[in-house]
Design a protein around this motif. Structure first.
Motif, PDB file in Angstrom:
ATOM      1  N   MET A 133       0.835  -1.196   0.000  1.00  0.00           N
ATOM      2  CA  MET A 133       0.000   0.000   0.000  1.00  0.00           C
ATOM      3  C   MET A 133       0.873   1.251   0.000  1.00  0.00           C
ATOM      4  SD  MET A 133      -2.957   1.196   2.720  1.00  0.00           S
ATOM      5  CE  MET A 133      -4.181   0.093   2.007  1.00  0.00           C
ATOM      6  N   GLU A 134       0.448   2.243  -0.763  1.00  0.00           N
ATOM      7  CA  GLU A 134       1.176   3.509  -0.805  1.00  0.00           C
ATOM      8  C   GLU A 134       0.913   4.320   0.470  1.00  0.00           C
ATOM      9  OE1 GLU A 134       3.263   4.687  -3.158  1.00  0.00           O
ATOM     10  OE2 GLU A 134       3.109   2.752  -4.197  1.00  0.00           O
ATOM     11  N   TRP A 135       1.935   4.987   0.949  1.00  0.00           N
ATOM     12  CA  TRP A 135       1.794   5.893   2.083  1.00  0.00           C
ATOM     13  C   TRP A 135       1.190   7.212   1.595  1.00  0.00           C
ATOM     14  CZ3 TRP A 135       4.135   4.856   7.089  1.00  0.00           C
ATOM     15  CH2 TRP A 135       4.823   3.634   7.150  1.00  0.00           C
ATOM     16  N   THR A 136       0.281   7.776   2.385  1.00  0.00           N
ATOM     17  CA  THR A 136      -0.223   9.116   2.101  1.00  0.00           C
ATOM     18  C   THR A 136       0.337  10.081   3.141  1.00  0.00           C
ATOM     19  OG1 THR A 136      -2.231   8.773   3.420  1.00  0.00           O
ATOM     20  CG2 THR A 136      -2.337   8.227   1.066  1.00  0.00           C
ATOM     21  N   HIS A 160       8.155   6.174   4.242  1.00  0.00           N
ATOM     22  CA  HIS A 160       7.920   5.043   3.347  1.00  0.00           C
ATOM     23  C   HIS A 160       9.118   4.096   3.297  1.00  0.00           C
ATOM     24  CE1 HIS A 160       9.946   8.091   0.863  1.00  0.00           C
ATOM     25  NE2 HIS A 160      10.475   7.059   0.233  1.00  0.00           N
ATOM     26  N   ASP A 174       9.194   0.472   4.667  1.00  0.00           N
ATOM     27  CA  ASP A 174       8.732  -0.709   3.929  1.00  0.00           C
ATOM     28  C   ASP A 174       9.807  -1.792   3.917  1.00  0.00           C
ATOM     29  OD1 ASP A 174       6.275   0.418   3.362  1.00  0.00           O
ATOM     30  OD2 ASP A 174       6.804   1.037   1.320  1.00  0.00           O
ATOM     31  N   GLY A 192      -2.647  -8.057   3.419  1.00  0.00           N
ATOM     32  CA  GLY A 192      -3.508  -6.883   3.371  1.00  0.00           C
ATOM     33  C   GLY A 192      -3.232  -5.860   4.448  1.00  0.00           C
ATOM     34  N   SER A 208      -0.599  -3.439   6.609  1.00  0.00           N
ATOM     35  CA  SER A 208       0.714  -2.808   6.465  1.00  0.00           C
ATOM     36  C   SER A 208       0.813  -1.636   7.419  1.00  0.00           C
ATOM     37  CB  SER A 208       0.948  -2.333   5.029  1.00  0.00           C
ATOM     38  OG  SER A 208       0.044  -1.280   4.706  1.00  0.00           O
ATOM     39  N   LEU A 252      -1.044   1.239   5.964  1.00  0.00           N
ATOM     40  CA  LEU A 252      -2.493   1.225   6.177  1.00  0.00           C
ATOM     41  C   LEU A 252      -2.858   1.979   7.451  1.00  0.00           C
ATOM     42  CD1 LEU A 252      -5.382   0.110   5.574  1.00  0.00           C
ATOM     43  CD2 LEU A 252      -4.727  -1.910   6.922  1.00  0.00           C
ATOM     44  N   ASN A 263      -2.077   5.741   7.160  1.00  0.00           N
ATOM     45  CA  ASN A 263      -3.036   6.456   6.329  1.00  0.00           C
ATOM     46  C   ASN A 263      -4.320   6.750   7.098  1.00  0.00           C
ATOM     47  OD1 ASN A 263      -1.138   6.250   4.314  1.00  0.00           O
ATOM     48  ND2 ASN A 263      -2.230   4.693   3.139  1.00  0.00           N
TER      49      ASN A 263
END
Length: 326
Positions: free
Chosen positions: A1-4, A123, A126, A275, A277, A280, A283
């Motif tokens: 999942m991308e970090w926001t 990020h 990761d 699913g 992370s 997640l 965010n």
């Protein structure tokens, strides 16, 4: 999942805000993981004891790796043995430590404590998450005995009381949604570590007429919450702003680490589940950040929240319809 990332990534002085993370898990050897952290982020692995390692002078600063028990880290059992007239020699002490380490691994987690990392680079964790998965780390729901959490400490963007109040209000307004979204593990829900804020305090803070200065903000919080055990623990931040006032009011003041950051304690650590992370959970926190920046919406939601007849389920449904669009 991308970090926001929130809009307010920098402090008032123009420097990027930093975030420290704490991850609890099991079934990974400390030597192997300590060396892996040093490989990923640089630094030198040192061992204070069998229960506490440090990886120092790395890319972001110092990582900590420890068995999450202050009693084991500080060998408090020695006082008991001394009362019995028994002083173990170094070899016996090592054997006792080995036995306690093996017993503790049944329910006591290992914990990684990262250094504060600039918000535009979080990020890069990761790499650590991938390593833990490759080592088959076990998370919160791998055992009924595991109450493992993921905590993080976002640095405040400014220290004025109105900014801090805006974050606190945003969090209280979104807490029911966060709990539903995370579906916090039962073991952690029944533990005391993330107890809810008292309803009287929530009503006080969400009252649009509440405009405290720093002293009043701290005093009111500590009067209702003289503990670290809240899903958003403000005691570390308040101890940074006014150490004596805060520590004089709290249970177990020796456990409070003053720092200019919020201490978010709610998420599970589900490192072994597809699913899930770190991104997640981060965010979800960014949703709090976004609401904290929208004072008009905070005011409107607060007025709605304080109306009679609200229940957590109804409130979450209202938030999804009126604000979250989910």
């Amino acid at each position: 999942m991308e970090w926001t990332y929130p809009n307010r990534q920098k402090r008032d002085d123009g420097q990027y805000r930093r975030v420290g993370f704490e991850l609890e898990f099991a079934s990974v050897g400390m030597d192997r993981l300590g060396n892996k952290i040093a490989e990923l982020y640089g630094g030198e692995l040192t061992k204070s004891s069998k229960f506490r390692y440090n990886i120092t002078s790395g890319e972001f600063g110092d990582f900590g790796l420890e068995v999450d028990s202050i009693q084991l880290q500080e060998r408090t059992y020695l006082a008991f043995l001394e009362k019995l007239g028994f002083t173990p020699d170094p070899d016996m002490l090592d054997r006792i430590d080995d036995t306690l380490f093996n017993l503790a691994s049944i329910a006591v987690p290992l914990e990684i404590v990262t250094p504060p990392i600039p918000m535009d680079r979080i990020h890069e964790l990761d790499r650590l998450e991938t390593a833990l998965r490759e080592m088959h780390a076990k998370g919160t729901r791998a055992s009924l005995l595991y109450g493992f959490g993921m905590q993080f400490n976002p640095e405040i963007p400014a220290r004025d009381p109105f900014t801090l109040l805006s974050y606190l209000r945003a969090f209280l307004l979104l807490l029911d949604w966060l709990k539903q979204s995370i579906n916090v593990n039962l073991t952690r829900r029944i533990s005391p570590f993330i107890n809810d804020f008292p309803p009287q305090y929530v009503a006080k803070v969400l009252d649009p007429a509440y405009r405290p200065g720093q002293t009043e903000l701290i005093d009111d919080y500590m009067a209702y919450n003289p503990t670290r055990n809240r899903p958003l623990d403000m005691t570390c931040l308040f101890a940074h702003l006014d150490k004596k006032r805060t520590l004089d009011s709290i249970h177990e003041p020796q456990l409070v680490k003053p720092r200019p950051a919020f201490h978010y304690r709610l998420p599970d650590c589900r490192i072994d589940e597809p699913g899930w992370s770190m991104a997640l959970e981060w965010n979800r926190w960014v949703t709090v950040e976004c609401l904290a920046a929208d004072l008009g919406v905070i005011d409107a939601l607060s007025r709605e929240y304080l109306k009679p007849g609200r229940t957590p389920a109804r409130w979450v449904a209202f938030l999804k319809d009126a604000y979250l669009n989910a």
